[in-house]
Design a protein around this motif. Structure first.
Motif, short mmCIF file in Angstrom:
data_model
loop_
_atom_site.label_atom_id
_atom_site.label_comp_id
_atom_site.label_asym_id
_atom_site.label_seq_id
_atom_site.Cartn_x
_atom_site.Cartn_y
_atom_site.Cartn_z
N UNK A 20 -2.84 -8.54 21.61
CA UNK A 20 -4.08 -9.31 21.56
C UNK A 20 -3.84 -10.75 21.13
N UNK A 21 -2.82 -10.98 20.30
CA UNK A 21 -2.54 -12.32 19.78
C UNK A 21 -1.14 -12.31 19.20
N UNK A 22 -0.48 -13.45 19.30
CA UNK A 22 0.81 -13.60 18.64
C UNK A 22 0.95 -15.03 18.15
N UNK A 23 1.78 -15.20 17.14
CA UNK A 23 1.97 -16.53 16.57
C UNK A 23 2.87 -16.48 15.34
N UNK A 24 2.64 -17.42 14.43
CA UNK A 24 3.41 -17.54 13.20
C UNK A 24 2.50 -17.28 12.01
N UNK A 39 8.12 -17.12 6.29
CA UNK A 39 7.55 -17.21 7.63
C UNK A 39 7.97 -16.02 8.48
N UNK A 40 7.04 -15.59 9.34
CA UNK A 40 7.28 -14.46 10.23
C UNK A 40 6.64 -14.76 11.58
N UNK A 41 7.20 -14.18 12.60
CA UNK A 41 6.53 -14.10 13.90
C UNK A 41 5.63 -12.87 13.80
N UNK A 42 4.40 -12.96 14.30
CA UNK A 42 3.52 -11.78 14.27
C UNK A 42 2.97 -11.50 15.66
N UNK A 43 2.65 -10.24 15.87
CA UNK A 43 1.98 -9.79 17.07
C UNK A 43 0.86 -8.85 16.62
N UNK A 100 -2.26 -17.65 8.72
CA UNK A 100 -2.00 -17.54 10.16
C UNK A 100 -2.10 -18.91 10.82
N UNK A 101 -1.28 -19.14 11.85
CA UNK A 101 -1.33 -20.40 12.57
C UNK A 101 -2.68 -20.58 13.28
N UNK A 102 -3.28 -19.51 13.75
CA UNK A 102 -4.63 -19.52 14.33
C UNK A 102 -5.47 -18.58 13.47
N UNK A 103 -5.91 -19.08 12.33
CA UNK A 103 -6.60 -18.24 11.36
C UNK A 103 -7.86 -17.61 11.95
#
Length: 119
Positions: A20-24, A39-43, A100-103
């Motif tokens: 649905x979304x991914x980012x940092x 920091x992490x990459x998230x999905x 989140x980068x796109x909170x």
């Protein structure tokens, strides 16, 4: 792997799920040394949150997962004028502030699957 490449990391374990979304995202501890940030990459998928840390000196990348079913609720907060989420597991107590980068985009997804803490 340089921080600039963190967004390009792939989380192969999430391959079978609808992404649905991914980012940092950045995590800081609620209780012990909150100034340390990781920091992490998230999905975000329909089942939960996948996270993968970047390779750093002496530490290999590792993938972590938390199912929405393992979370009781989440709360919105601010820390140093930055919006963050605090997740409350069904067992135990919360441990981190998550940025989140796109909170707003992440919160919209969490609202579909996790109750928001009201008090």
């Amino acid at each position: 792997m340089a921080k600039e490449n963190l967004i390009d990391m792939v989380i192969p374990e999430a391959a079978g799920e609808k992404i649905l979304k991914e980012g940092i995202m950045v995590a800081s501890n609620l209780y012990y040394k909150p100034y340390l940030k990781y920091s992490y990459k998230y999905v975000l998928t329909e089942k939960g949150v996948w996270m993968r840390n970047p390779k750093v000196l002496f530490i290999k990348p590792k993938t972590s997962y938390i199912s929405y079913n393992d979370l009781d609720c989440f709360a919105l907060g601010k820390y140093n004028n930055n919006d963050c989420c605090i997740f409350f597991p069904k067992k135990g107590k919360p441990g981190n502030r998550i940025f989140f980068d796109d909170f707003d985009g992440a919160v919209k997804i969490f609202d579909m699957f996790i109750a928001r803490k009201t008090d």
